[in-house]
Write an enzyme that holds these catalytic residues in place. Structure first.
Site, PDB file in Angstrom:
ATOM      1  N   ARG A 122      69.253  58.400 -13.585  1.00  0.00           N
ATOM      2  CA  ARG A 122      70.611  58.951 -13.533  1.00  0.00           C
ATOM      3  C   ARG A 122      70.559  60.394 -14.020  1.00  0.00           C
ATOM      4  O   ARG A 122      70.431  60.630 -15.220  1.00  0.00           O
ATOM      5  CB  ARG A 122      71.591  58.160 -14.414  1.00  0.00           C
ATOM      6  CG  ARG A 122      71.739  56.671 -14.135  1.00  0.00           C
ATOM      7  CD  ARG A 122      72.434  56.351 -12.828  1.00  0.00           C
ATOM      8  NE  ARG A 122      73.732  56.947 -12.665  1.00  0.00           N
ATOM      9  CZ  ARG A 122      74.879  56.461 -13.128  1.00  0.00           C
ATOM     10  NH1 ARG A 122      74.884  55.363 -13.867  1.00  0.00           N
ATOM     11  NH2 ARG A 122      76.030  57.064 -12.872  1.00  0.00           N
ATOM     12  N   ALA A 170      77.239  57.269 -20.741  1.00  0.00           N
ATOM     13  CA  ALA A 170      76.172  58.125 -21.264  1.00  0.00           C
ATOM     14  C   ALA A 170      75.521  57.603 -22.547  1.00  0.00           C
ATOM     15  O   ALA A 170      74.291  57.507 -22.625  1.00  0.00           O
ATOM     16  CB  ALA A 170      76.698  59.552 -21.448  1.00  0.00           C
ATOM     17  N   ARG A 193      75.832  51.321 -18.087  1.00  0.00           N
ATOM     18  CA  ARG A 193      76.304  52.644 -17.683  1.00  0.00           C
ATOM     19  C   ARG A 193      77.140  53.218 -18.818  1.00  0.00           C
ATOM     20  O   ARG A 193      77.418  52.548 -19.817  1.00  0.00           O
ATOM     21  CB  ARG A 193      77.079  52.636 -16.364  1.00  0.00           C
ATOM     22  CG  ARG A 193      77.840  51.406 -15.980  1.00  0.00           C
ATOM     23  CD  ARG A 193      79.046  51.108 -16.819  1.00  0.00           C
ATOM     24  NE  ARG A 193      79.954  52.233 -16.941  1.00  0.00           N
ATOM     25  CZ  ARG A 193      80.807  52.395 -17.892  1.00  0.00           C
ATOM     26  NH1 ARG A 193      80.893  51.492 -18.887  1.00  0.00           N
ATOM     27  NH2 ARG A 193      81.598  53.430 -17.954  1.00  0.00           N
ATOM     28  N   ASP A 247      79.795  62.761 -19.842  1.00  0.00           N
ATOM     29  CA  ASP A 247      78.378  62.528 -19.577  1.00  0.00           C
ATOM     30  C   ASP A 247      77.524  63.739 -19.914  1.00  0.00           C
ATOM     31  O   ASP A 247      76.335  63.591 -20.189  1.00  0.00           O
ATOM     32  CB  ASP A 247      78.181  62.139 -18.117  1.00  0.00           C
ATOM     33  CG  ASP A 247      78.624  60.704 -17.867  1.00  0.00           C
ATOM     34  OD1 ASP A 247      77.755  59.819 -17.877  1.00  0.00           O
ATOM     35  OD2 ASP A 247      79.825  60.479 -17.689  1.00  0.00           O
ATOM     36  N   ASN A 284      82.174  64.384 -16.227  1.00  0.00           N
ATOM     37  CA  ASN A 284      82.557  62.992 -16.475  1.00  0.00           C
ATOM     38  C   ASN A 284      82.780  62.319 -15.130  1.00  0.00           C
ATOM     39  O   ASN A 284      82.614  62.951 -14.076  1.00  0.00           O
ATOM     40  CB  ASN A 284      83.814  62.923 -17.351  1.00  0.00           C
ATOM     41  CG  ASN A 284      84.062  61.526 -17.900  1.00  0.00           C
ATOM     42  OD1 ASN A 284      83.160  60.892 -18.442  1.00  0.00           O
ATOM     43  ND2 ASN A 284      85.279  61.024 -17.749  1.00  0.00           N
ATOM     44  N   LYS A 285      83.122  61.070 -15.152  1.00  0.00           N
ATOM     45  CA  LYS A 285      83.283  60.302 -13.917  1.00  0.00           C
ATOM     46  C   LYS A 285      84.200  61.016 -12.931  1.00  0.00           C
ATOM     47  O   LYS A 285      85.199  61.625 -13.312  1.00  0.00           O
ATOM     48  CB  LYS A 285      83.844  58.918 -14.253  1.00  0.00           C
ATOM     49  CG  LYS A 285      83.977  57.971 -13.076  1.00  0.00           C
ATOM     50  CD  LYS A 285      82.676  57.831 -12.292  1.00  0.00           C
ATOM     51  CE  LYS A 285      81.503  57.391 -13.146  1.00  0.00           C
ATOM     52  NZ  LYS A 285      80.220  57.392 -12.402  1.00  0.00           N
ATOM     53  N   GLN A 303      85.520  51.170 -12.549  1.00  0.00           N
ATOM     54  CA  GLN A 303      85.218  50.916 -13.966  1.00  0.00           C
ATOM     55  C   GLN A 303      86.478  50.715 -14.792  1.00  0.00           C
ATOM     56  O   GLN A 303      86.476  49.964 -15.765  1.00  0.00           O
ATOM     57  CB  GLN A 303      84.396  52.072 -14.547  1.00  0.00           C
ATOM     58  CG  GLN A 303      82.995  52.202 -13.985  1.00  0.00           C
ATOM     59  CD  GLN A 303      82.921  53.238 -12.887  1.00  0.00           C
ATOM     60  OE1 GLN A 303      83.850  53.393 -12.096  1.00  0.00           O
ATOM     61  NE2 GLN A 303      81.822  53.966 -12.823  1.00  0.00           N
TER      62      GLN A 303
END
Length: 346
Positions: free
Chosen positions: A89, A48, A46, A237, A247-248, A196
Protein backbone atom coordinates in the site's frame (compact mmCIF):
# COMPACT_ATOMS: atom_id res chain seq x y z
CA UNK A 1 -12.69 -2.46 23.21
CA UNK A 2 -15.11 -5.28 22.35
CA UNK A 3 -12.87 -6.54 19.53
CA UNK A 4 -9.16 -6.80 18.67
CA UNK A 5 -7.96 -5.42 15.34
CA UNK A 6 -4.53 -7.07 15.34
CA UNK A 7 -2.40 -8.91 17.87
CA UNK A 8 0.58 -11.26 18.21
CA UNK A 9 -0.40 -14.53 19.85
CA UNK A 10 1.48 -17.85 20.00
CA UNK A 11 3.94 -16.68 17.32
CA UNK A 12 1.09 -15.90 14.93
CA UNK A 13 -0.36 -12.61 13.73
CA UNK A 14 -4.10 -12.52 14.41
CA UNK A 15 -6.26 -10.01 12.52
CA UNK A 16 -9.97 -9.37 12.40
CA UNK A 17 -10.98 -9.81 8.74
CA UNK A 18 -12.39 -6.42 7.86
CA UNK A 19 -13.54 -7.58 4.43
CA UNK A 20 -16.16 -9.76 6.14
CA UNK A 21 -17.62 -7.14 8.46
CA UNK A 22 -20.32 -6.42 9.46
CA UNK A 23 -21.87 -9.76 8.52
CA UNK A 24 -19.23 -11.92 10.23
CA UNK A 25 -16.68 -11.25 12.98
CA UNK A 26 -13.88 -13.56 11.84
CA UNK A 27 -10.25 -13.60 12.98
CA UNK A 28 -7.54 -14.81 10.57
CA UNK A 29 -4.20 -16.29 11.62
CA UNK A 30 -0.97 -15.60 9.71
CA UNK A 31 2.22 -17.59 10.14
CA UNK A 32 4.35 -16.09 7.35
CA UNK A 33 5.13 -12.59 6.11
CA UNK A 34 3.69 -13.25 2.65
CA UNK A 35 0.31 -13.85 4.24
CA UNK A 36 0.59 -10.63 6.21
CA UNK A 37 1.52 -8.77 3.01
CA UNK A 38 -1.52 -10.17 1.23
CA UNK A 39 -3.74 -9.22 4.18
CA UNK A 40 -2.52 -5.61 3.91
CA UNK A 41 -2.92 -5.55 0.13
CA UNK A 42 -6.37 -7.15 0.27
CA UNK A 43 -7.57 -4.81 3.04
CA UNK A 44 -8.15 -7.53 5.60
CA UNK A 45 -6.33 -4.97 7.73
CA UNK A 46 -6.48 -1.29 6.77
CA UNK A 47 -6.07 2.17 8.22
CA UNK A 48 -2.61 3.74 8.40
CA UNK A 49 -1.73 2.96 12.06
CA UNK A 50 -3.01 -0.63 11.81
CA UNK A 51 -1.06 -1.12 8.58
CA UNK A 52 2.08 0.06 10.37
CA UNK A 53 1.50 -2.46 13.16
CA UNK A 54 0.79 -5.23 10.66
CA UNK A 55 3.98 -4.39 8.76
CA UNK A 56 6.06 -4.56 11.94
CA UNK A 57 4.51 -7.90 12.88
CA UNK A 58 5.09 -9.10 9.33
CA UNK A 59 8.78 -8.29 9.71
CA UNK A 60 8.91 -10.10 13.06
CA UNK A 61 7.27 -13.22 11.66
CA UNK A 62 9.43 -13.03 8.53
CA UNK A 63 12.57 -12.86 10.67
CA UNK A 64 11.62 -16.22 12.21
CA UNK A 65 11.63 -17.79 8.73
CA UNK A 66 15.09 -16.56 7.76
CA UNK A 67 17.86 -19.16 7.65
CA UNK A 68 21.26 -17.49 8.00
CA UNK A 69 24.66 -18.02 9.62
CA UNK A 70 25.67 -14.36 9.92
CA UNK A 71 24.03 -11.02 10.63
CA UNK A 72 24.84 -9.70 7.15
CA UNK A 73 23.07 -12.63 5.49
CA UNK A 74 20.17 -12.32 7.94
CA UNK A 75 19.81 -8.59 7.35
CA UNK A 76 19.83 -8.91 3.55
CA UNK A 77 16.94 -11.35 3.78
CA UNK A 78 15.18 -9.10 6.29
CA UNK A 79 15.40 -6.25 3.77
CA UNK A 80 13.74 -8.54 1.22
CA UNK A 81 10.91 -9.17 3.68
CA UNK A 82 10.53 -5.41 4.12
CA UNK A 83 10.52 -4.87 0.35
CA UNK A 84 7.63 -7.31 -0.10
CA UNK A 85 5.64 -5.67 2.69
CA UNK A 86 6.52 -2.18 1.43
CA UNK A 87 4.99 -2.83 -1.99
CA UNK A 88 1.51 -3.49 -0.60
CA UNK A 89 0.00 0.00 0.00
CA UNK A 90 2.02 3.02 -1.21
CA UNK A 91 0.07 5.92 0.37
CA UNK A 92 0.02 5.04 4.08
CA UNK A 93 3.30 6.37 5.47
CA UNK A 94 2.90 4.34 8.69
CA UNK A 95 3.67 1.25 6.63
CA UNK A 96 7.15 2.54 5.83
CA UNK A 97 7.59 4.00 9.32
CA UNK A 98 6.97 0.54 10.79
CA UNK A 99 9.36 -1.17 8.38
CA UNK A 100 12.14 1.35 8.97
CA UNK A 101 11.73 1.08 12.74
CA UNK A 102 12.08 -2.70 12.59
CA UNK A 103 15.18 -2.52 10.37
CA UNK A 104 16.72 0.05 12.70
CA UNK A 105 16.15 -2.18 15.73
CA UNK A 106 17.80 -5.10 13.96
CA UNK A 107 20.86 -2.98 13.13
CA UNK A 108 21.08 -1.71 16.70
CA UNK A 109 21.45 -5.29 17.95
CA UNK A 110 23.60 -6.77 15.19
CA UNK A 111 26.25 -7.94 17.69
CA UNK A 112 23.78 -10.36 19.29
CA UNK A 113 23.07 -13.88 18.09
CA UNK A 114 20.30 -14.22 15.50
CA UNK A 115 17.78 -15.90 17.82
CA UNK A 116 18.10 -12.99 20.24
CA UNK A 117 17.53 -10.53 17.38
CA UNK A 118 14.41 -12.44 16.34
CA UNK A 119 13.04 -12.18 19.87
CA UNK A 120 13.86 -8.47 20.03
CA UNK A 121 12.02 -7.88 16.73
CA UNK A 122 8.99 -9.73 18.08
CA UNK A 123 9.03 -7.61 21.25
CA UNK A 124 9.36 -4.43 19.18
CA UNK A 125 6.35 -5.29 17.03
CA UNK A 126 4.26 -6.01 20.13
CA UNK A 127 5.40 -2.73 21.70
CA UNK A 128 4.36 -0.81 18.56
CA UNK A 129 0.83 -2.15 19.01
CA UNK A 130 0.76 -1.14 22.69
CA UNK A 131 2.19 2.31 21.91
CA UNK A 132 -0.47 2.90 19.26
CA UNK A 133 -3.29 2.21 21.70
CA UNK A 134 -1.85 4.72 24.19
CA UNK A 135 -1.31 7.27 21.40
CA UNK A 136 -4.92 6.96 20.21
CA UNK A 137 -6.22 7.60 23.71
CA UNK A 138 -4.14 10.78 23.91
CA UNK A 139 -5.47 11.89 20.52
CA UNK A 140 -8.96 11.23 21.86
CA UNK A 141 -8.29 13.27 24.98
CA UNK A 142 -6.98 16.28 23.05
CA UNK A 143 -9.75 16.08 20.47
CA UNK A 144 -12.61 15.62 22.90
CA UNK A 145 -11.82 19.03 24.39
CA UNK A 146 -12.72 20.58 21.01
CA UNK A 147 -16.17 18.99 20.86
CA UNK A 148 -19.10 20.96 22.23
CA UNK A 149 -21.88 19.49 24.34
CA UNK A 150 -24.56 17.92 22.15
CA UNK A 151 -22.51 18.18 18.95
CA UNK A 152 -23.40 16.34 15.75
CA UNK A 153 -20.15 15.00 14.31
CA UNK A 154 -19.51 13.91 10.73
CA UNK A 155 -16.75 11.43 9.98
CA UNK A 156 -15.60 9.84 6.73
CA UNK A 157 -14.26 6.33 6.12
CA UNK A 158 -13.14 4.46 9.26
CA UNK A 159 -10.45 5.94 11.49
CA UNK A 160 -11.51 3.93 14.50
CA UNK A 161 -10.37 0.97 16.51
CA UNK A 162 -10.41 -1.08 13.31
CA UNK A 163 -7.85 1.29 11.73
CA UNK A 164 -5.52 1.23 14.74
CA UNK A 165 -4.52 -1.01 17.64
CA UNK A 166 -7.82 0.03 19.21
CA UNK A 167 -9.77 3.17 20.18
CA UNK A 168 -9.00 5.04 16.94
CA UNK A 169 -7.88 8.47 15.79
CA UNK A 170 -10.96 10.27 14.45
CA UNK A 171 -13.18 7.82 16.33
CA UNK A 172 -10.82 8.24 19.27
CA UNK A 173 -11.94 11.87 19.38
CA UNK A 174 -15.54 10.70 19.17
CA UNK A 175 -15.01 8.07 21.88
CA UNK A 176 -13.29 10.65 24.08
CA UNK A 177 -16.24 13.03 23.74
CA UNK A 178 -18.71 10.22 24.40
CA UNK A 179 -16.81 9.07 27.50
CA UNK A 180 -16.79 12.67 28.71
CA UNK A 181 -20.59 12.61 28.65
CA UNK A 182 -20.96 15.24 25.94
CA UNK A 183 -24.15 13.70 24.52
CA UNK A 184 -22.84 13.62 20.96
CA UNK A 185 -24.26 11.93 17.89
CA UNK A 186 -22.32 10.79 14.84
CA UNK A 187 -23.06 10.87 11.13
CA UNK A 188 -20.98 8.33 9.19
CA UNK A 189 -20.46 8.72 5.45
CA UNK A 190 -20.85 5.32 3.78
CA UNK A 191 -17.51 5.93 1.96
CA UNK A 192 -17.64 4.45 -1.51
CA UNK A 193 -16.32 2.31 -3.04
CA UNK A 194 -15.22 0.07 -0.12
CA UNK A 195 -17.99 1.27 2.22
CA UNK A 196 -15.75 1.56 5.27
CA UNK A 197 -18.18 3.99 6.87
CA UNK A 198 -21.18 1.73 6.37
CA UNK A 199 -19.47 -1.58 7.10
CA UNK A 200 -16.89 -0.61 9.73
CA UNK A 201 -17.55 2.76 11.40
CA UNK A 202 -21.25 2.08 11.94
CA UNK A 203 -20.42 -1.43 13.19
CA UNK A 204 -17.88 -0.42 15.80
CA UNK A 205 -19.81 2.61 17.05
CA UNK A 206 -22.93 0.50 17.47
CA UNK A 207 -20.91 -2.12 19.37
CA UNK A 208 -19.84 0.64 21.76
CA UNK A 209 -23.38 2.11 22.02
CA UNK A 210 -22.36 5.46 20.52
CA UNK A 211 -25.31 7.02 18.62
CA UNK A 212 -24.58 6.81 14.87
CA UNK A 213 -26.57 7.60 11.74
CA UNK A 214 -25.41 6.30 8.36
CA UNK A 215 -25.64 8.55 5.29
CA UNK A 216 -24.56 8.18 1.68
CA UNK A 217 -21.57 10.31 0.71
CA UNK A 218 -23.61 12.75 -1.41
CA UNK A 219 -25.84 13.69 1.56
CA UNK A 220 -23.10 15.39 3.60
CA UNK A 221 -23.34 18.79 1.94
CA UNK A 222 -27.08 19.10 2.44
CA UNK A 223 -26.87 18.07 6.09
CA UNK A 224 -24.22 20.75 6.62
CA UNK A 225 -26.29 23.37 4.79
CA UNK A 226 -29.37 22.54 6.86
CA UNK A 227 -27.51 22.93 10.15
CA UNK A 228 -27.38 19.27 11.12
CA UNK A 229 -23.56 19.00 11.34
CA UNK A 230 -21.49 20.90 13.93
CA UNK A 231 -18.05 19.30 13.66
CA UNK A 232 -16.07 17.16 11.21
CA UNK A 233 -13.19 14.84 12.09
CA UNK A 234 -11.33 12.39 9.86
CA UNK A 235 -8.14 10.34 10.00
CA UNK A 236 -5.08 10.54 7.77
CA UNK A 237 -2.79 8.25 5.81
CA UNK A 238 -0.01 10.78 5.23
CA UNK A 239 0.49 14.43 6.21
CA UNK A 240 3.01 16.57 4.31
CA UNK A 241 5.20 19.25 5.90
CA UNK A 242 2.78 22.05 5.00
CA UNK A 243 -0.24 20.22 6.50
CA UNK A 244 -1.69 18.90 3.24
CA UNK A 245 -3.32 15.59 4.18
CA UNK A 246 -3.94 12.37 2.25
CA UNK A 247 -6.92 10.39 3.44
CA UNK A 248 -9.60 8.15 1.99
CA UNK A 249 -11.06 9.35 -1.30
CA UNK A 250 -13.93 11.76 -0.62
CA UNK A 251 -12.25 13.50 2.32
CA UNK A 252 -11.33 16.52 0.19
CA UNK A 253 -15.00 16.98 -0.77
CA UNK A 254 -16.06 16.88 2.89
CA UNK A 255 -13.41 19.48 3.77
CA UNK A 256 -14.51 21.86 1.01
CA UNK A 257 -18.15 21.52 2.06
CA UNK A 258 -17.23 22.13 5.70
CA UNK A 259 -15.32 25.30 4.78
CA UNK A 260 -18.24 26.57 2.71
CA UNK A 261 -20.62 26.01 5.64
CA UNK A 262 -18.23 27.37 8.32
CA UNK A 263 -17.99 24.03 10.11
CA UNK A 264 -14.68 23.09 11.80
CA UNK A 265 -12.84 20.31 9.98
CA UNK A 266 -10.18 18.45 11.98
CA UNK A 267 -7.70 15.74 11.06
CA UNK A 268 -6.77 13.28 13.82
CA UNK A 269 -3.53 11.34 13.37
CA UNK A 270 -0.46 10.13 15.25
CA UNK A 271 2.89 11.81 14.68
CA UNK A 272 4.02 8.67 12.83
CA UNK A 273 1.65 9.74 10.00
CA UNK A 274 3.68 12.92 9.39
CA UNK A 275 5.97 12.83 6.36
CA UNK A 276 7.94 16.03 6.74
CA UNK A 277 10.27 15.04 3.89
CA UNK A 278 7.44 15.97 1.52
CA UNK A 279 6.99 19.70 1.08
CA UNK A 280 3.31 19.46 0.12
CA UNK A 281 0.53 17.11 -0.83
CA UNK A 282 1.39 17.09 -4.53
CA UNK A 283 4.28 14.77 -3.64
CA UNK A 284 2.13 12.16 -1.86
CA UNK A 285 1.76 8.95 -3.95
CA UNK A 286 -1.88 8.04 -4.54
CA UNK A 287 -2.75 4.37 -4.78
CA UNK A 288 -4.98 3.37 -7.70
CA UNK A 289 -6.95 0.20 -7.00
CA UNK A 290 -8.90 -2.34 -9.05
CA UNK A 291 -11.78 -1.17 -11.26
CA UNK A 292 -13.95 -3.96 -9.84
CA UNK A 293 -14.12 -2.13 -6.50
CA UNK A 294 -16.19 0.50 -8.33
CA UNK A 295 -18.15 -1.65 -10.77
CA UNK A 296 -19.18 -4.25 -8.20
CA UNK A 297 -20.62 -4.15 -4.67
CA UNK A 298 -20.15 -7.33 -2.62
CA UNK A 299 -19.43 -9.16 -5.88
CA UNK A 300 -22.60 -7.95 -7.63
CA UNK A 301 -22.06 -5.94 -10.83
CA UNK A 302 -23.64 -2.46 -10.77
CA UNK A 303 -22.13 -1.06 -13.99
CA UNK A 304 -22.01 -2.04 -17.68
CA UNK A 305 -19.33 -4.56 -18.60
CA UNK A 306 -16.24 -2.84 -20.02
CA UNK A 307 -16.97 0.68 -18.77
CA UNK A 308 -13.83 2.76 -18.10
CA UNK A 309 -13.13 3.29 -14.39
CA UNK A 310 -10.92 5.45 -12.22
CA UNK A 311 -10.36 4.30 -8.66
CA UNK A 312 -7.89 6.44 -6.70
CA UNK A 313 -8.04 5.16 -3.13
CA UNK A 314 -7.08 8.51 -1.57
CA UNK A 315 -7.28 12.24 -2.15
CA UNK A 316 -5.31 15.13 -0.69
CA UNK A 317 -6.96 17.90 1.31
CA UNK A 318 -5.01 21.18 1.15
CA UNK A 319 -4.04 22.54 4.55
CA UNK A 320 -6.14 25.69 4.05
CA UNK A 321 -9.29 23.60 4.53
CA UNK A 322 -8.10 22.03 7.79
CA UNK A 323 -9.05 23.75 11.04
CA UNK A 324 -6.48 21.79 13.03
CA UNK A 325 -4.49 18.56 13.22
CA UNK A 326 -5.03 16.57 16.41
CA UNK A 327 -2.03 14.48 17.52
CA UNK A 328 -1.00 12.69 20.69
CA UNK A 329 1.07 15.75 21.61
CA UNK A 330 -1.69 18.28 21.12
CA UNK A 331 -3.54 20.24 18.45
CA UNK A 332 -1.71 22.11 15.69
CA UNK A 333 -3.36 25.05 13.92
CA UNK A 334 -2.40 27.75 11.43
CA UNK A 335 1.26 27.68 10.44
CA UNK A 336 1.48 23.94 9.90
CA UNK A 337 4.98 23.97 8.45
CA UNK A 338 6.43 25.56 11.57
CA UNK A 339 4.12 23.89 14.09
CA UNK A 340 4.52 20.35 12.75
CA UNK A 341 8.30 20.65 12.82
CA UNK A 342 8.13 21.93 16.39
CA UNK A 343 5.91 18.99 17.30
CA UNK A 344 8.62 16.48 16.34
CA UNK A 345 11.47 18.61 17.69
CA UNK A 346 12.90 19.91 14.41
Amino acid sequence: MSFRTIEWRDNKVIMIDQTRLPAEEVYNEYTDFQGVAEAIRGMVVRGAPAIGIAAAMGVAIGAREIIADSFDTFYRQLENVCDVLGRTRPTAVNLFWGLERMKRVALQHKELDLNSIREILKAEAISIEAEDLAICKEIGRHGAALVKEGASILTHCNAGGLATAGYGTALGVIRGAHEAGKNIRVFADETRPWLQGARLTAWELMKDSIPVTLISDNMAGWLMKSGQIDFCVVGADRIAANGDTANKIGTYSVAVLAKENRIPFYVAAPISTLDLKLANGDQIPIEERSSEEVTKVQGVSIAPEGVKVRNPAFDVTPARYITGIITEKGVVRGDYERELKALVGL
